[in-house]
Every structure is written in C-alpha cells, then in structure tokens.
Design a protein around this motif. Structure first.
Motif, PDB file in Angstrom:
ATOM      1  N   ARG A 112      -2.842  -6.623  13.572  1.00  0.00           N
ATOM      2  CA  ARG A 112      -3.866  -5.900  14.337  1.00  0.00           C
ATOM      3  C   ARG A 112      -3.439  -4.468  14.648  1.00  0.00           C
ATOM      4  NH1 ARG A 112      -6.325  -7.559  20.316  1.00  0.00           N
ATOM      5  NH2 ARG A 112      -7.637  -5.708  20.558  1.00  0.00           N
ATOM      6  N   PHE A 113      -2.169  -4.273  15.022  1.00  0.00           N
ATOM      7  CA  PHE A 113      -1.707  -2.949  15.412  1.00  0.00           C
ATOM      8  C   PHE A 113      -0.976  -2.213  14.279  1.00  0.00           C
ATOM      9  CE2 PHE A 113      -1.410  -4.991  19.823  1.00  0.00           C
ATOM     10  CZ  PHE A 113      -2.720  -4.629  20.136  1.00  0.00           C
ATOM     11  N   SER A 114      -1.118  -2.691  13.068  1.00  0.00           N
ATOM     12  CA  SER A 114      -0.448  -2.036  11.939  1.00  0.00           C
ATOM     13  C   SER A 114      -0.981  -0.621  11.739  1.00  0.00           C
ATOM     14  CB  SER A 114      -0.675  -2.833  10.655  1.00  0.00           C
ATOM     15  OG  SER A 114       0.019  -4.054  10.675  1.00  0.00           O
ATOM     16  N   GLU A 115      -0.067   0.317  11.555  1.00  0.00           N
ATOM     17  CA  GLU A 115      -0.449   1.700  11.252  1.00  0.00           C
ATOM     18  C   GLU A 115      -0.404   1.977   9.758  1.00  0.00           C
ATOM     19  OE1 GLU A 115       0.654   4.874  14.135  1.00  0.00           O
ATOM     20  OE2 GLU A 115       2.175   3.423  14.759  1.00  0.00           O
ATOM     21  N   ARG A 116       0.095   1.029   8.986  1.00  0.00           N
ATOM     22  CA  ARG A 116       0.113   1.166   7.521  1.00  0.00           C
ATOM     23  C   ARG A 116      -0.563  -0.062   6.928  1.00  0.00           C
ATOM     24  NH1 ARG A 116       2.210   3.731   3.313  1.00  0.00           N
ATOM     25  NH2 ARG A 116       3.212   5.249   4.660  1.00  0.00           N
ATOM     26  N   THR A 117      -1.604   0.190   6.138  1.00  0.00           N
ATOM     27  CA  THR A 117      -2.373  -0.916   5.554  1.00  0.00           C
ATOM     28  C   THR A 117      -2.345  -0.898   4.032  1.00  0.00           C
ATOM     29  OG1 THR A 117      -4.405   0.413   5.698  1.00  0.00           O
ATOM     30  CG2 THR A 117      -3.915  -1.078   7.536  1.00  0.00           C
ATOM     31  N   THR A 118      -1.554  -0.005   3.445  1.00  0.00           N
ATOM     32  CA  THR A 118      -1.369   0.015   1.991  1.00  0.00           C
ATOM     33  C   THR A 118       0.121   0.069   1.691  1.00  0.00           C
ATOM     34  OG1 THR A 118      -1.501   2.440   1.881  1.00  0.00           O
ATOM     35  CG2 THR A 118      -3.564   1.205   1.598  1.00  0.00           C
ATOM     36  N   LEU A 119       0.469  -0.349   0.488  1.00  0.00           N
ATOM     37  CA  LEU A 119       1.878  -0.440   0.114  1.00  0.00           C
ATOM     38  C   LEU A 119       2.005  -0.340  -1.396  1.00  0.00           C
ATOM     39  CD1 LEU A 119       4.554  -1.166   1.752  1.00  0.00           C
ATOM     40  CD2 LEU A 119       4.268  -3.448   0.802  1.00  0.00           C
ATOM     41  N   ARG A 120       2.997   0.386  -1.866  1.00  0.00           N
ATOM     42  CA  ARG A 120       3.286   0.439  -3.295  1.00  0.00           C
ATOM     43  C   ARG A 120       4.320  -0.632  -3.618  1.00  0.00           C
ATOM     44  NH1 ARG A 120       4.891   5.900  -5.985  1.00  0.00           N
ATOM     45  NH2 ARG A 120       5.303   4.339  -7.602  1.00  0.00           N
ATOM     46  N   LEU A 121       3.815  -1.758  -4.108  1.00  0.00           N
ATOM     47  CA  LEU A 121       4.710  -2.873  -4.391  1.00  0.00           C
ATOM     48  C   LEU A 121       5.698  -2.528  -5.501  1.00  0.00           C
ATOM     49  CD1 LEU A 121       5.109  -5.742  -3.301  1.00  0.00           C
ATOM     50  CD2 LEU A 121       3.734  -6.578  -5.202  1.00  0.00           C
ATOM     51  N   ASP A 122       5.269  -1.734  -6.490  1.00  0.00           N
ATOM     52  CA  ASP A 122       6.179  -1.356  -7.569  1.00  0.00           C
ATOM     53  C   ASP A 122       7.361  -0.552  -7.041  1.00  0.00           C
ATOM     54  OD1 ASP A 122       4.506   0.815  -6.940  1.00  0.00           O
ATOM     55  OD2 ASP A 122       4.631   1.640  -8.967  1.00  0.00           O
ATOM     56  N   ARG A 123       7.119   0.281  -6.055  1.00  0.00           N
ATOM     57  CA  ARG A 123       8.189   1.059  -5.425  1.00  0.00           C
ATOM     58  C   ARG A 123       9.188   0.125  -4.731  1.00  0.00           C
ATOM     59  NH1 ARG A 123      11.514   5.428  -4.861  1.00  0.00           N
ATOM     60  NH2 ARG A 123      11.972   5.837  -2.668  1.00  0.00           N
ATOM     61  N   MET A 124       8.677  -0.875  -4.015  1.00  0.00           N
ATOM     62  CA  MET A 124       9.556  -1.838  -3.340  1.00  0.00           C
ATOM     63  C   MET A 124      10.384  -2.622  -4.352  1.00  0.00           C
ATOM     64  SD  MET A 124       9.233  -1.306  -0.178  1.00  0.00           S
ATOM     65  CE  MET A 124       8.118  -0.445   0.927  1.00  0.00           C
ATOM     66  N   GLU A 125       9.756  -3.007  -5.460  1.00  0.00           N
ATOM     67  CA  GLU A 125      10.483  -3.735  -6.508  1.00  0.00           C
ATOM     68  C   GLU A 125      11.623  -2.882  -7.056  1.00  0.00           C
ATOM     69  OE1 GLU A 125      10.354  -6.732  -7.666  1.00  0.00           O
ATOM     70  OE2 GLU A 125       8.462  -7.583  -6.990  1.00  0.00           O
ATOM     71  N   ASN A 126      11.372  -1.599  -7.273  1.00  0.00           N
ATOM     72  CA  ASN A 126      12.421  -0.700  -7.782  1.00  0.00           C
ATOM     73  C   ASN A 126      13.578  -0.583  -6.796  1.00  0.00           C
ATOM     74  OD1 ASN A 126      11.010  -0.181 -10.139  1.00  0.00           O
ATOM     75  ND2 ASN A 126      10.046   1.672  -9.355  1.00  0.00           N
ATOM     76  N   ILE A 127      13.266  -0.547  -5.512  1.00  0.00           N
ATOM     77  CA  ILE A 127      14.310  -0.454  -4.490  1.00  0.00           C
ATOM     78  C   ILE A 127      15.149  -1.727  -4.475  1.00  0.00           C
ATOM     79  CG2 ILE A 127      14.681  -0.400  -1.981  1.00  0.00           C
ATOM     80  CD1 ILE A 127      12.228   1.512  -1.878  1.00  0.00           C
ATOM     81  N   VAL A 128      14.487  -2.874  -4.606  1.00  0.00           N
ATOM     82  CA  VAL A 128      15.198  -4.152  -4.655  1.00  0.00           C
ATOM     83  C   VAL A 128      16.150  -4.195  -5.847  1.00  0.00           C
ATOM     84  CG1 VAL A 128      14.866  -6.606  -5.188  1.00  0.00           C
ATOM     85  CG2 VAL A 128      13.524  -5.540  -3.375  1.00  0.00           C
ATOM     86  N   VAL A 129      15.676  -3.788  -7.006  1.00  0.00           N
ATOM     87  CA  VAL A 129      16.509  -3.813  -8.212  1.00  0.00           C
ATOM     88  C   VAL A 129      17.713  -2.880  -8.056  1.00  0.00           C
ATOM     89  CG1 VAL A 129      16.582  -3.189 -10.652  1.00  0.00           C
ATOM     90  CG2 VAL A 129      14.671  -4.544  -9.766  1.00  0.00           C
ATOM     91  N   ALA A 130      17.495  -1.682  -7.530  1.00  0.00           N
ATOM     92  CA  ALA A 130      18.595  -0.738  -7.330  1.00  0.00           C
ATOM     93  C   ALA A 130      19.627  -1.304  -6.355  1.00  0.00           C
ATOM     94  CB  ALA A 130      18.057   0.592  -6.819  1.00  0.00           C
ATOM     95  N   ALA A 131      19.155  -1.972  -5.293  1.00  0.00           N
ATOM     96  CA  ALA A 131      20.083  -2.568  -4.315  1.00  0.00           C
ATOM     97  C   ALA A 131      20.855  -3.730  -4.920  1.00  0.00           C
ATOM     98  CB  ALA A 131      19.301  -3.028  -3.084  1.00  0.00           C
ATOM     99  N   MET A 132      20.190  -4.520  -5.763  1.00  0.00           N
ATOM    100  CA  MET A 132      20.892  -5.602  -6.469  1.00  0.00           C
ATOM    101  C   MET A 132      22.040  -5.062  -7.304  1.00  0.00           C
ATOM    102  SD  MET A 132      17.899  -7.955  -8.106  1.00  0.00           S
ATOM    103  CE  MET A 132      19.078  -8.604  -9.291  1.00  0.00           C
TER     104      MET A 132
END
Length: 249
Positions: A112-132
């Motif tokens: 309800r109080f979210s200030e962000r309602t969109t997300l780039r999932l591909d960007r998150m996937e890239n961050i996960v891979v780099a951290a791995m």
C-alpha cells in the motif's frame, strides 16, 4: 600466471560454449585465448574447472577439466520478500549482498505504501549473477518480479496450511502497539526449520491492514531488534538471521 576468471553458464555441463555476453567479456575484455583456465558456475551448485578450447570475436568454447558439487553453506530454504525502495540503488545493494551471504529466493512486494511500483527484473538478475561470480557462490537465488501483497499472502497461507511443521513465515513491522516476537530470539529457541520466509515492507512500513491480513493467515509478526532499520538494512539483517539459523541448527 593469468588470473582464473569466473563465468556463469546455466547449462555448463551440457554444453561447451560460453553464453554470448560471457564470451564477449572473456575474449574482448579479458583477452582470453586457447589454453586459458577458468571457473564456471551453473547456479545449481556445480563449480566447474574448465579450459578455453577456441576463442574468436564471436564465440568462446571450452573443455571441462573437473566438476565439483559444492554443498550449500546453509541448510533448508531462505526466502526474502521485500518491497523495493524508492531509490533503486539501495535495493540493488541488498540483492548483491544477500546473494553473497546466501539466499534461495527473493520476491519483490507491491504494498500500500510502496513508492516504487516498477522494477527491471533483468537488472536484478545481472546483479545476482555478478555477486555469485564475485563470491564464488555456486547457488543462484530465484528472483521474482513484483507481486501484490495480497497475492503473496494468499500464496504463503496455502503453503503454511500444507506444510505447517516445515516452515515459518515472518512479517517485520514497526507498530509498537501490536504484539511482536523478537525474530532473533525466536529462531534461537527453535530447531531446524526447512523453509524460512521473511517479509519486509517499504519505507513507510506495511499498513495496519496489511499486517492484520498477514497475521490472520498464520504469518508471525516480528521485530528485528531495538533500532528502526531502513528497508534494505532490515532485509539484509533478516537474511543473515535465517541463514545463520539454518547453518547452526
């Protein structure tokens, strides 16, 4: 001696070709050539020792020298469900650090109080891979797109009803007038639980109605300590608590 670089290849054992983006990085940026050694991670727990067989501007093939199955450093399943922050770099930092520590699944919540309602999932996937690759963590967490708070609660309620003894789901909130368990103390007084899930709200916290819906559906309200934590800090603290609980149980 050249540094032994690490690459993410989801189907590394079944093929002998680096994905296009990894091949470009290997050949153009790192100048890798025939005979160079490298590590491959498939995200399923395999650490693969490999050697470049052929490298061109468009492709890079390899030969597997040895494969080792890496045991997970933590037992069971650790799941973080969190509302992304207004400034996305803070959520990206959380995703990176949680992957380094060890988490099995990350779900993003639309509250309800979210200030962000969109997300780039591909960007998150890239961050996960780099951290791995940076942490040499052989297990890739599952990353889910934004899901409404209600839909997530209903999904968890179904899971709780089917496997109540094997899992625990927590919702962390800051309403002092409502009874909450200390999550750290609760985990320390319980033995191994196969599936742990923690819900963290947006900067404005969950709404009172959201907390009520969660508790009505069997989700335990908790606090993460005496201080009021920022969203991404709370998420990381929670991941660490769940991870350590299942390492030490």
């Amino acid at each position: 001696m050249k540094e032994k670089h690490t690459f993410y290849v989801p189907d590394a054992i079944e093929r002998n070709l680096l994905p296009d983006d990894e091949a470009r990085h290997a050949v153009r940026a790192l100048r890798m050539t025939t005979g160079d050694e490298m590590w491959l991670l498939d995200g399923k727990g395999n650490l693969i020792d490999a050697m470049v067989e052929d490298a061109t501007q468009k492709r890079c093939t390899y030969r597997i020298v040895n494969t080792e199955k890496q045991p997970k450093a933590w037992k069971g399943y650790v799941h973080l469900a969190i509302a992304p922050t207004k400034h996305i770099d803070r959520t990206e930092w959380l995703v990176e650090k949680a992957t380094e520590i060890g988490v099995d699944e990350i779900t993003f919540l639309r509250c309800r109080f979210s200030e962000r309602t969109t997300l780039r999932l591909d960007r998150m996937e890239n961050i996960v891979v780099a951290a791995m690759k940076q942490s040499r963590n052989a297990y890739k967490p599952k990353v889910n797109d934004l899901m409404s708070f209600r839909d997530f609660i209903l999904r968890q309620a179904n899971a709780i009803s089917e496997h109540e003894a094997e899992q625990a789901t927590f919702i962390a909130h800051c309403y002092n007038e409502q009874q909450r368990e200390d999550m750290f103390r609760w985990l320390n007084t319980h033995t191994y639980i196969a599936h742990l899930t923690l819900m963290i709200g947006p900067e404005g916290d969950f709404s009172v109605d959201e907390v009520q819906l969660a508790t009505d559906n069997g989700i335990m309200p908790v606090t993460l300590g005496e201080t009021r934590l920022r969203t991404e800090t709370a998420g990381l603290v929670g991941v660490m608590m769940m991870n350590l609980h299942n390492r030490n149980s």
